[in-house]
Write a protein that holds these residues in place. Sequence first.
Motif, mmCIF file in Angstrom:
data_model
loop_
_atom_site.group_PDB
_atom_site.id
_atom_site.type_symbol
_atom_site.label_atom_id
_atom_site.label_comp_id
_atom_site.label_asym_id
_atom_site.label_seq_id
_atom_site.Cartn_x
_atom_site.Cartn_y
_atom_site.Cartn_z
ATOM 1 N N PHE A 95 -79.659 15.550 -77.188
ATOM 2 C CA PHE A 95 -80.426 14.663 -76.315
ATOM 3 C C PHE A 95 -81.882 14.696 -76.750
ATOM 4 C CE2 PHE A 95 -76.726 15.962 -73.936
ATOM 5 C CZ PHE A 95 -76.298 14.786 -73.355
ATOM 6 N N GLN A 96 -82.520 13.514 -76.753
ATOM 7 C CA GLN A 96 -83.927 13.429 -77.138
ATOM 8 C C GLN A 96 -84.668 12.528 -76.160
ATOM 9 O OE1 GLN A 96 -84.747 12.102 -81.108
ATOM 10 N NE2 GLN A 96 -83.734 13.834 -82.096
ATOM 11 N N ASP A 97 -85.952 12.845 -75.977
ATOM 12 C CA ASP A 97 -86.792 12.018 -75.107
ATOM 13 C C ASP A 97 -87.349 10.805 -75.823
ATOM 14 O OD1 ASP A 97 -86.502 13.663 -72.860
ATOM 15 O OD2 ASP A 97 -88.057 15.021 -73.595
ATOM 16 N N GLY A 98 -87.222 10.763 -77.138
ATOM 17 C CA GLY A 98 -87.777 9.659 -77.905
ATOM 18 C C GLY A 98 -89.177 9.971 -78.387
ATOM 19 N N LYS A 108 -83.559 8.267 -68.388
ATOM 20 C CA LYS A 108 -82.527 8.445 -69.411
ATOM 21 C C LYS A 108 -83.105 9.141 -70.633
ATOM 22 C CE LYS A 108 -79.666 4.596 -67.987
ATOM 23 N NZ LYS A 108 -78.707 3.572 -68.441
ATOM 24 N N GLN A 109 -82.209 9.623 -71.465
ATOM 25 C CA GLN A 109 -82.576 10.191 -72.758
ATOM 26 C C GLN A 109 -81.713 9.547 -73.830
ATOM 27 O OE1 GLN A 109 -81.973 14.475 -72.079
ATOM 28 N NE2 GLN A 109 -84.189 14.751 -72.184
ATOM 29 N N PHE A 110 -82.176 9.649 -75.079
ATOM 30 C CA PHE A 110 -81.324 9.236 -76.181
ATOM 31 C C PHE A 110 -80.196 10.259 -76.315
ATOM 32 C CE2 PHE A 110 -85.206 7.062 -78.025
ATOM 33 C CZ PHE A 110 -84.720 5.778 -77.784
ATOM 34 N N VAL A 111 -78.970 9.763 -76.461
ATOM 35 C CA VAL A 111 -77.806 10.610 -76.705
ATOM 36 C C VAL A 111 -77.418 10.391 -78.165
ATOM 37 C CG1 VAL A 111 -75.465 11.199 -75.988
ATOM 38 C CG2 VAL A 111 -77.057 10.196 -74.336
ATOM 39 N N ILE A 112 -77.573 11.427 -78.981
ATOM 40 C CA ILE A 112 -77.306 11.316 -80.418
ATOM 41 C C ILE A 112 -75.971 11.998 -80.705
ATOM 42 C CG2 ILE A 112 -78.147 11.842 -82.733
ATOM 43 C CD1 ILE A 112 -80.980 11.958 -81.389
ATOM 44 N N ILE A 113 -74.987 11.181 -81.042
ATOM 45 C CA ILE A 113 -73.617 11.664 -81.248
ATOM 46 C C ILE A 113 -73.327 11.631 -82.743
ATOM 47 C CG2 ILE A 113 -71.197 11.351 -80.600
ATOM 48 C CD1 ILE A 113 -72.444 9.394 -78.361
ATOM 49 N N ASN A 114 -73.161 12.801 -83.341
ATOM 50 C CA ASN A 114 -72.870 12.887 -84.772
ATOM 51 C C ASN A 114 -71.356 12.919 -84.951
ATOM 52 O OD1 ASN A 114 -72.362 14.858 -87.345
ATOM 53 N ND2 ASN A 114 -74.152 13.564 -87.628
ATOM 54 N N ILE A 115 -70.822 11.953 -85.699
ATOM 55 C CA ILE A 115 -69.374 11.868 -85.899
ATOM 56 C C ILE A 115 -69.032 11.804 -87.388
ATOM 57 C CG2 ILE A 115 -69.044 10.680 -83.695
ATOM 58 C CD1 ILE A 115 -68.463 8.112 -85.276
ATOM 59 N N THR A 116 -67.821 12.215 -87.696
ATOM 60 C CA THR A 116 -67.261 12.068 -89.039
ATOM 61 C C THR A 116 -65.960 11.292 -88.927
ATOM 62 O OG1 THR A 116 -68.229 14.142 -89.839
ATOM 63 C CG2 THR A 116 -66.341 13.280 -91.061
ATOM 64 N N SER A 140 -68.529 1.928 -69.286
ATOM 65 C CA SER A 140 -68.808 1.811 -70.720
ATOM 66 C C SER A 140 -69.874 0.756 -70.953
ATOM 67 C CB SER A 140 -67.537 1.438 -71.488
ATOM 68 O OG SER A 140 -66.654 2.520 -71.523
ATOM 69 N N SER A 141 -70.845 1.103 -71.786
ATOM 70 C CA SER A 141 -71.926 0.172 -72.096
ATOM 71 C C SER A 141 -71.430 -0.920 -73.024
ATOM 72 C CB SER A 141 -73.077 0.923 -72.757
ATOM 73 O OG SER A 141 -74.038 0.013 -73.230
ATOM 74 N N SER A 142 -71.762 -2.156 -72.688
ATOM 75 C CA SER A 142 -71.374 -3.280 -73.545
ATOM 76 C C SER A 142 -72.514 -3.687 -74.464
ATOM 77 C CB SER A 142 -70.950 -4.475 -72.688
ATOM 78 O OG SER A 142 -72.026 -4.879 -71.868
ATOM 79 N N THR A 143 -73.656 -2.999 -74.361
ATOM 80 C CA THR A 143 -74.817 -3.377 -75.170
ATOM 81 C C THR A 143 -74.802 -2.713 -76.538
ATOM 82 O OG1 THR A 143 -76.123 -1.599 -74.174
ATOM 83 C CG2 THR A 143 -76.257 -3.768 -73.144
ATOM 84 N N GLY A 171 -77.091 6.399 -78.212
ATOM 85 C CA GLY A 171 -77.039 5.661 -76.956
ATOM 86 C C GLY A 171 -78.128 6.126 -76.011
ATOM 87 N N GLU A 172 -78.151 5.538 -74.819
ATOM 88 C CA GLU A 172 -79.090 5.947 -73.776
ATOM 89 C C GLU A 172 -78.301 6.264 -72.528
ATOM 90 O OE1 GLU A 172 -82.292 3.319 -72.885
ATOM 91 O OE2 GLU A 172 -82.722 2.885 -74.980
ATOM 92 N N ALA A 173 -78.589 7.420 -71.915
ATOM 93 C CA ALA A 173 -77.883 7.803 -70.696
ATOM 94 C C ALA A 173 -78.648 8.890 -69.976
ATOM 95 C CB ALA A 173 -76.475 8.289 -71.033
ATOM 96 N N ASN A 174 -78.305 9.073 -68.708
ATOM 97 C CA ASN A 174 -78.810 10.206 -67.943
ATOM 98 C C ASN A 174 -78.024 11.429 -68.388
ATOM 99 O OD1 ASN A 174 -79.216 12.218 -65.981
ATOM 100 N ND2 ASN A 174 -79.520 10.704 -64.357
ATOM 101 N N PRO A 175 -78.677 12.464 -68.901
ATOM 102 C CA PRO A 175 -77.950 13.619 -69.428
ATOM 103 C C PRO A 175 -77.154 14.363 -68.369
ATOM 104 C CG PRO A 175 -80.302 14.064 -69.345
ATOM 105 C CD PRO A 175 -80.128 12.628 -69.023
ATOM 106 N N ASN A 176 -77.437 14.108 -67.070
ATOM 107 C CA ASN A 176 -76.690 14.751 -65.994
ATOM 108 C C ASN A 176 -75.432 13.984 -65.612
ATOM 109 O OD1 ASN A 176 -78.635 16.851 -65.694
ATOM 110 N ND2 ASN A 176 -79.952 15.411 -64.601
ATOM 111 N N SER A 177 -75.237 12.813 -66.215
ATOM 112 C CA SER A 177 -74.032 12.030 -65.960
ATOM 113 C C SER A 177 -72.856 12.604 -66.743
ATOM 114 C CB SER A 177 -74.251 10.573 -66.380
ATOM 115 O OG SER A 177 -75.306 9.996 -65.674
#
Length: 199
Positions: A95-98, A108-116, A140-143, A171-177
């Motif tokens: 999670f990052q504040d930007g 909200k915070q940036f949610v950085i999901i690293n995938i392979t 689910s976000s449609s944006t 993505g962007e989300a509330n980290p407590n969600s």
Amino acid sequence: MGKKVMGSDGKMYKVKKPFYQRVWFWLIAVIVVFIGVGTLGGGDNESGSNVKKVDSEEKSTSTESTTEGQKEETFKIGDTASIDGYEIKVNSVEFQDGSEYNKPAEGKQFVIINITITNNTDEKQSFNPLDYSLNEDGVSSSTGFTYADGVDSLSSGDLDKGASVTGNLVGEANPNSKLKLRYQGNFFLSDHEVDFDLN
């Protein structure tokens, strides 16, 4: 354009072409053929295929059928989900504040999901960030995904057999969600929905 013929009364009448000789009919026919070929060309990725949890430590797999109507298995960070050999692994979540000029929405915070993504199927497979969505408390976000400064975002492309790609979905989300990464499937795997719990 229709041709003109002379009627028995001596007048000229315009005769319309039959529908099967019209341009629009053939355009529709070609589109239908392309869609049919594309659907048949999907290879082994058809409805009723399996989603597996790949256990990399024991080199074994536990299979859960994913026919339509069944509840899909939910995976965790570090798990590898295999859809007929199309493998997705969530490596980490941050999670990052930007930055000063690029901030998420308030609260909200940036949610950085690293995938392979790894292609262990028998043919070339595509990958695209649009195949995924960030689910926050069941919505689910449609944006789609965004970008964060200094973070390499996952692009789109094709994977040859045995190839892998690693990248970030931002993505962007509330980290407590309650957050999930949802794989909705590409054109040929659209009957699959796989969730990864992110917190």
